[in-house]
Design an enzyme around this catalytic site. Sequence first.
Site, PDB file in Angstrom:
ATOM      1  N   LYS A   1       0.852  -1.287  -0.092  1.00  0.00           N
ATOM      2  CA  LYS A   1       0.093  -0.070   0.087  1.00  0.00           C
ATOM      3  C   LYS A   1       0.723   1.328   0.034  1.00  0.00           C
ATOM      4  O   LYS A   1       1.817   1.186   0.335  1.00  0.00           O
ATOM      5  CB  LYS A   1      -0.922   0.007   1.191  1.00  0.00           C
TER       6      LYS A   1
HETATM    7  N1  GLU Z   1      -7.177   0.326  -3.232  1.00  0.00           N
HETATM    8  C1  GLU Z   1      -8.027  -0.869  -3.269  1.00  0.00           C
HETATM    9  C2  GLU Z   1      -8.126  -1.732  -2.224  1.00  0.00           C
HETATM   10  O1  GLU Z   1      -7.817  -1.155  -1.068  1.00  0.00           O
HETATM   11  C3  GLU Z   1      -7.558  -1.708  -4.903  1.00  0.00           C
HETATM   12  C4  GLU Z   1      -6.285  -2.094  -4.680  1.00  0.00           C
HETATM   13  C5  GLU Z   1      -5.776  -2.866  -6.002  1.00  0.00           C
HETATM   14  O2  GLU Z   1      -6.572  -2.872  -7.147  1.00  0.00           O
HETATM   15  O3  GLU Z   1      -4.571  -3.243  -5.985  1.00  0.00           O
HETATM   16  O4  GLU Z   1      -8.353  -2.940  -2.376  1.00  0.00           O
END
Ligand code: GLU
Length: 478
Positions: free
Chosen positions: A109
């Site tokens: 993240k």
């Molecule tokens: N930000 C989204 C999540 O928390 C998508 C992450 C992604 O598609 O890699 O799942």
Amino acid sequence: MNRPFPHQASFRDSVDAMFAEAVALMDLPPGLAEKIRVCNSTYTVRFGVRLRGQIHTFTGYRSVHSEHHEPVKGGIRYAPSVNQDEVEALAALMTYKCALVELPFGGSKGGLRLDPRDWDAAELEQITRRFTYELSRRRLISPSQNVPAPDMGTSEREMAWMADAYKRLHPEDIDARACVTGKPIGMGGISGRVEATGRGVQYALREVFRTPELLARAGLEGSLEGQRIVVQGLGNVGYHAASFLSSEDGARIIAVAERDGAVMNPDGLNIDDLREYLRKNGGVKGFPGGTFEPDSAQALELDCDVLIPAAMEAVINEENAGRIKARLILEAANGPTTAGADAILRKRGVVIVPDMYANAGGVTVSYFEWVKNLGHITFGRLERRQEEDRHRLLVEELQRLSADTGLGWTLSEGFKQRYLTGASELELVRSGLDDTMRGAFQQMFAQLHNDSRVPDLRTAAFMVSIRRIAESYHSLGL
Ligand code: GLU
């Protein structure tokens, strides 16, 4: 540190506490749980960008929680509250989420500490390109190692800038487009990615309503039709979930909580009108289709059947958990319920469909996009016409048989139209997403159903996920 209330644990502590509860019910080799729990690395970058005649310094993070599968995957958020504890908690949730829905990714993240509303599009582009450069230098963006995606405060637009910046840095990489997901279609995106998380929320809730045992635990019955739903946050996730659930499943969205307050209507709000109003006015105050309540937190405590927090973490905490009246909570946001609140709600018999399952639709469709980019071909391109030809053959043969035998059957035009049209990319994406959401639900629910020690769906989801991660570590020889 992200502590919504001084006496409460941080976001990462909260995720760790839930993890520990699941591990206590498992029989893992000594030390392995700790290896799975810890965040492998967090990179902090501070960089300067010349804007409005002076240098502005920005702080960004990319945290890699687990590399048991690579690339690692997870969004990048732009918000003034971004901090290390938060990205680490969110990266951990990505690991567990990907394992639960069986995606071949580790968890990651990222975040940039800024308020996107403070900057115009050209400035945000400059900042994003510079951030991408910093990430690329450390292989924290790469089709094979680390693939970001949109999150709070970012969208297709930022992903397009990132993909372009990466491509310029690596012109020889034929797979450069796979360095981020959530891109616009014209830049290698995939149909259905924008609404994917909201679509996944809808599929998740449909699964709950197909499971009488779970419904009974929540004291609910019947179908989704007419169920009273409260949604917190009308961003990308909340809007699509609310829109699909009301227009396709007949649920009533009786309140929506937003930044400036909440808007309520016991007969159900028109979500598309509300979204349009919010876009034009920057808030929900004054929306003609409902009554306004300036204290948006009040909406969470309304009498309703399903509560869908679809914005920030820690909105359901030890302070308000005792007053929540919903019998079922579906976590469309990441980490909306703190560990302390989780314990209070569990005691009160509230059923919680955990974030790592309920919001997995976004990363699932990101996976399809990444595969599409690596394959350099749109899904369905080879088989679509052939599928149509074979269907036409069958329809013609049925009509011939019907005429020959004098049965006089006629196939309705509506049926023929649907049957004769080969699947589009969007239909294939929806089918893959629905299948993923159903499969993961069954495994999570079986864990709860088959083991009386498992107290709730969250612990069940953690157990399924941790077991899979442990298996990968085992096959890696750890
Ligand atoms: N930000 C989204 C999540 O928390 C998508 C992450 C992604 O598609 O890699 O799942």
